[in-house]
Design a protein around this motif. Structure first.
Motif, mmCIF file in Angstrom:
data_model
loop_
_atom_site.group_PDB
_atom_site.id
_atom_site.type_symbol
_atom_site.label_atom_id
_atom_site.label_comp_id
_atom_site.label_asym_id
_atom_site.label_seq_id
_atom_site.Cartn_x
_atom_site.Cartn_y
_atom_site.Cartn_z
ATOM 1 N N HIS A 152 1.269 5.600 -0.477
ATOM 2 C CA HIS A 152 0.700 6.918 -0.356
ATOM 3 C C HIS A 152 0.794 7.211 -2.019
ATOM 4 O O HIS A 152 1.749 7.241 -2.555
ATOM 5 N N PRO A 201 0.877 -1.136 0.216
ATOM 6 C CA PRO A 201 -0.312 -0.079 0.088
ATOM 7 C C PRO A 201 0.830 1.264 -0.102
ATOM 8 O O PRO A 201 1.689 1.536 1.000
ATOM 9 N N THR A 223 0.187 3.966 4.919
ATOM 10 C CA THR A 223 0.700 3.587 3.684
ATOM 11 C C THR A 223 2.352 3.960 3.614
ATOM 12 O O THR A 223 2.792 4.642 4.382
ATOM 13 N N LEU A 224 2.981 3.659 2.643
ATOM 14 C CA LEU A 224 4.559 3.564 2.512
ATOM 15 C C LEU A 224 4.309 4.930 1.762
ATOM 16 O O LEU A 224 4.031 5.071 0.458
ATOM 17 N N ILE A 225 5.348 5.913 2.175
ATOM 18 C CA ILE A 225 5.549 7.039 1.307
ATOM 19 C C ILE A 225 6.992 7.280 0.891
ATOM 20 O O ILE A 225 7.213 8.295 -0.203
ATOM 21 N N GLU A 229 -0.936 8.302 8.746
ATOM 22 C CA GLU A 229 -1.160 8.680 7.390
ATOM 23 C C GLU A 229 -0.252 7.829 6.396
ATOM 24 O O GLU A 229 -0.566 7.304 5.303
ATOM 25 N N ALA A 230 0.976 8.039 6.975
ATOM 26 C CA ALA A 230 2.169 7.329 5.921
ATOM 27 C C ALA A 230 3.331 7.058 6.760
ATOM 28 O O ALA A 230 3.696 7.534 7.769
ATOM 29 N N LEU A 240 7.952 6.601 6.299
ATOM 30 C CA LEU A 240 8.932 6.672 5.600
ATOM 31 C C LEU A 240 10.150 5.481 6.173
ATOM 32 O O LEU A 240 10.098 5.321 7.398
ATOM 33 N N ILE A 259 4.209 9.684 9.969
ATOM 34 C CA ILE A 259 3.425 10.762 10.058
ATOM 35 C C ILE A 259 1.902 10.423 10.185
ATOM 36 O O ILE A 259 1.118 9.737 9.502
ATOM 37 N N ALA A 272 3.920 9.109 -2.904
ATOM 38 C CA ALA A 272 5.048 8.458 -2.599
ATOM 39 C C ALA A 272 5.706 8.454 -4.077
ATOM 40 O O ALA A 272 6.909 8.112 -4.431
#
Lengths: 307, 307
Positions: free
Chosen positions: A16, A14, B105-107, B74-75, B77, B127, A19
């Protein structure tokens, strides 16, 4: 796994929307640009490098990623392995100097202990305020010129000198200090990035080597790029160290750690910061090299495969 | 340097207003809450722990810090050291599972190489979107009650079992699995944190141990706190493992890795999530312990001094 295989696996998770498909050095979240870069003792810095310089470089390499997005540096989060008092004190001094000079603040972090004898692993996440435009890697068009700020190869020469891989020979003290400083104390091109962001087609920083990073910019844009080695900007110190023949230029262009900005812009664009046109984008794929009018073979190693 | 000395040195550097004086586990930047937590092989996890679980825990411990701020994840890193294929594949699988289950999610991120044989160092920055209120550590008032979600001590027991420090004895398979799972797969209390944030006076997550973290909450609020060991919530599995006498309760309350939420609220407040009242804040300083009506000596070790 290789970095490419690992990234391919991550892309199935998943992600963002900000990203950017994990194809870039920084991410976009609302009005913010985010990046994280980690430095490992024995890989990204020498055990004998002064901690004051390592702290500086840790901030600089992260802010360099923000600069390539035209973001205004806002804050950093630090991940730090506690060590001996002298090292920690030196690191804090360098961190404070970097924050003050680069105009950014510390917003948080984490300290850890490492097992005895383990190499230091230093992490930083940097956050910048996005400007009106956030250039991607993949926006270059056929016919655009390729530009780079500053000079190339200085940090690679500085690393060779600092590590003792090469002696200083008859290099002057001033030239030696300039080159080692380029390796230990890179300057993120923040103001240049902010000025360039609204008008460039694509931009990234040069961290792994001019040739490999230019090839990545071209690949992300679905184009080929031709670089004229004769146009690659070299400092007086680098020329004194290595000369300026083709071998010296190839060494500079594959050395890495430059932290200059590499960008694509139309030939008609007025470039508002000092930069050198070193090549051009065309349809097709891949990297081509010339040395003035002569076509030159592309070396098998273009830079660091990951850093 | 000790963590306290290092933090004191950092506090003299240019700090962001959202750094909250570096006294908290998370920072505030505009509408966002930021945190970073690093996990080191041999310190925060066992070399034999499955990589799929280590990835899960890396996300969970960071989201636990966001939960204590009432932020909506949210995300993230990721800072990741590339290793062997099987380990990397397991890690990616666990990361994907954690992101999906925890709704984040992964950003972005960074991969590095470590020198051969170096312990893995895994970094994550998380985040979250700030809610209407962002509880601090230091907002408790005299007379407020101290509450904790869930049960305490399970992860510490699970670590002892997973590391072989203690045998399972006649513990049932179910109880053993529950405890090891609590150590390897903590659940961040995100929804509880979001529900609690608007009405608590102070909140943090329990990572280093219930007693040490409660003492930190009280100190940040300029108060003393009294905890009733008899009220500390223990799971059936923990009671089967260690019993529920005073020694077992002290072990649970100093074990760490619980990732429950610890918070202060007025006695009159209706608590909207399952939580147990375990103590109260008063004027003064320090930590006091009771076991029902009996005053109990405070142990010299309250938990992990840094993690």
């Amino acid at each position: 796994m290789t970095e490419a295989d690992f990234l391919a696996a991550l892309k199935a998770l998943p992600l963002h929307a900000g990203a950017l498909g994990l194809t870039d050095d920084a991410a976009r979240l609302g009005d913010w640009v985010l990046t994280t870069d980690t430095m490992v003792e024995g890989v990204h810095f020498l055990p004998a490098d002064p901690p004051v310089d390592i702290a500086w470089k840790l901030v600089a390499v992260n802010l360099s990623d923000l600069a390539a997005k035209g973001a205004v540096p806002e804050a950093v989060l630090l991940s730090y392995p506690l060590a001996d008092d002298a090292w920690d004190r030196g690191f804090v001094a360098g961190l404070g100097e970097a924050l003050a000079v680069m105009g950014v603040t510390l917003i948080g972090g984490d300290t850890v202990s490492l097992p005895s004898g383990a190499p230091r692993v230093l992490g930083l996440t940097a956050i910048g305020r996005a400007g009106s435009a956030t250039p991607a890697r993949g926006g270059a068009c056929a016919g655009d010129r390729l530009y780079v700020t500053g000079t190339i190869g200085d940090a690679g020469a500085g690393l060779a000198l600092a590590s003792g891989a090469r002696g200083a020979g008859d290099l002057s003290q001033e030239h030696r200090a300039f080159l080692v400083n380029a390796y230990r104390r890179p300057t993120p091109r923040s103001s240049e990035g902010i000025a360039l962001a609204p008008l460039v087609a694509a931009m990234m920083d040069v961290s792994d080597g001019l040739l490999i990073d230019a090839a990545r910019l071209a690949a992300a844009s679905g184009l080929s790029v031709t670089i004229d080695l004769a146009a690659v900007p070299l400092s007086a110190a680098y020329r004194a160290y290595a000369g300026e023949d083709r071998a010296a230029r190839l060494a500079a262009a594959t050395a890495g750690d430059d932290y200059q900005l590499l960008f694509a812009a139309p030939a008609s664009a007025a470039i508002p910061v000092p930069a050198t046109a070193i090549g051009a984008f065309e349809t097709g794929t891949g990297l081509r090299l010339t040395d003035g009018d002569v076509v030159v073979g592309v070396p098998s190693r273009l830079g660091f495969e990951h850093g």
